[in-house]
Design a protein around this motif. Structure first.
Motif, PDB file in Angstrom:
ATOM      1  N   CYS A  45       0.831  -1.213   0.000  1.00  0.00           N
ATOM      2  CA  CYS A  45       0.000   0.000   0.000  1.00  0.00           C
ATOM      3  C   CYS A  45       0.861   1.256   0.000  1.00  0.00           C
ATOM      4  N   MET A  46       1.940   1.237   0.766  1.00  0.00           N
ATOM      5  CA  MET A  46       2.832   2.400   0.800  1.00  0.00           C
ATOM      6  C   MET A  46       3.490   2.618  -0.559  1.00  0.00           C
ATOM      7  N   LEU A  47       3.940   1.547  -1.185  1.00  0.00           N
ATOM      8  CA  LEU A  47       4.555   1.670  -2.512  1.00  0.00           C
ATOM      9  C   LEU A  47       3.538   2.155  -3.535  1.00  0.00           C
ATOM     10  N   ALA A  48       2.301   1.654  -3.441  1.00  0.00           N
ATOM     11  CA  ALA A  48       1.251   2.111  -4.349  1.00  0.00           C
ATOM     12  C   ALA A  48       0.996   3.598  -4.154  1.00  0.00           C
ATOM     13  N   ALA A  49       0.934   4.042  -2.898  1.00  0.00           N
ATOM     14  CA  ALA A  49       0.682   5.456  -2.611  1.00  0.00           C
ATOM     15  C   ALA A  49       1.804   6.334  -3.161  1.00  0.00           C
ATOM     16  N   ILE A  50       3.025   5.858  -3.097  1.00  0.00           N
ATOM     17  CA  ILE A  50       4.158   6.620  -3.623  1.00  0.00           C
ATOM     18  C   ILE A  50       4.077   6.737  -5.140  1.00  0.00           C
ATOM     19  N   ALA A  51       3.630   5.665  -5.797  1.00  0.00           N
ATOM     20  CA  ALA A  51       3.635   5.618  -7.256  1.00  0.00           C
ATOM     21  C   ALA A  51       2.392   6.237  -7.896  1.00  0.00           C
ATOM     22  N   LEU A  52       1.312   6.400  -7.131  1.00  0.00           N
ATOM     23  CA  LEU A  52       0.061   6.894  -7.717  1.00  0.00           C
ATOM     24  C   LEU A  52       0.144   8.372  -8.080  1.00  0.00           C
ATOM     25  N   PRO A  53      -0.491   8.730  -9.199  1.00  0.00           N
ATOM     26  CA  PRO A  53      -0.609  10.156  -9.520  1.00  0.00           C
ATOM     27  C   PRO A  53      -1.542  10.835  -8.518  1.00  0.00           C
ATOM     28  N   PRO A  54      -1.427  12.140  -8.351  1.00  0.00           N
ATOM     29  CA  PRO A  54      -2.211  12.838  -7.320  1.00  0.00           C
ATOM     30  C   PRO A  54      -3.717  12.566  -7.347  1.00  0.00           C
ATOM     31  N   ALA A  55      -4.325  12.504  -8.519  1.00  0.00           N
ATOM     32  CA  ALA A  55      -5.773  12.279  -8.591  1.00  0.00           C
ATOM     33  C   ALA A  55      -6.152  10.922  -8.008  1.00  0.00           C
ATOM     34  N   TYR A  56      -5.371   9.903  -8.314  1.00  0.00           N
ATOM     35  CA  TYR A  56      -5.649   8.559  -7.790  1.00  0.00           C
ATOM     36  C   TYR A  56      -5.252   8.442  -6.321  1.00  0.00           C
ATOM     37  N   LEU A  57      -4.238   9.186  -5.931  1.00  0.00           N
ATOM     38  CA  LEU A  57      -3.783   9.156  -4.543  1.00  0.00           C
ATOM     39  C   LEU A  57      -4.879   9.654  -3.598  1.00  0.00           C
TER      40      LEU A  57
END
Length: 93
Positions: A45-57
């Protein structure tokens, strides 16, 4: 150098358990550290949050916030981890 109080460390074996999970050896991982699957989910989840663009974050953060509000998962996990650590300290498990 291994410390004399390794068994008292609540995270002892976590790295090994995570490596076993990544290799697909779930039984060995759980025998090494019960909270390894939880740690793996949190890391993903942390890695996903780092990689997500702002809108998806923003959407991701809202989902996590809803999960926490509905279930109280953070408190449940923290209390479970403290209980697990105490059981390991007193050699009950």
């Amino acid at each position: 150098v291994q410390s004399a109080d390794t068994e008292r460390d609540p995270l002892a074996g976590m790295t090994t358990a995570l490596a076993m999970l990544l290799k697909g050896r779930w039984q060995v991982a759980l025998a090494t550290h019960v909270f390894a699957p939880v740690a793996l989910i949190v890391l993903v989840c942390m890695l996903a949050a780092i990689a997500l663009p702002p809108a998806y974050l923003i959407n991701f953060c809202e989902c996590v916030k809803r999960l926490e509000r509905r279930t109280g998962i953070t408190a449940i996990l923290l209390l479970s981890m403290v209980l697990y650590w105490l059981l390991r300290i007193f050699d009950i498990i």
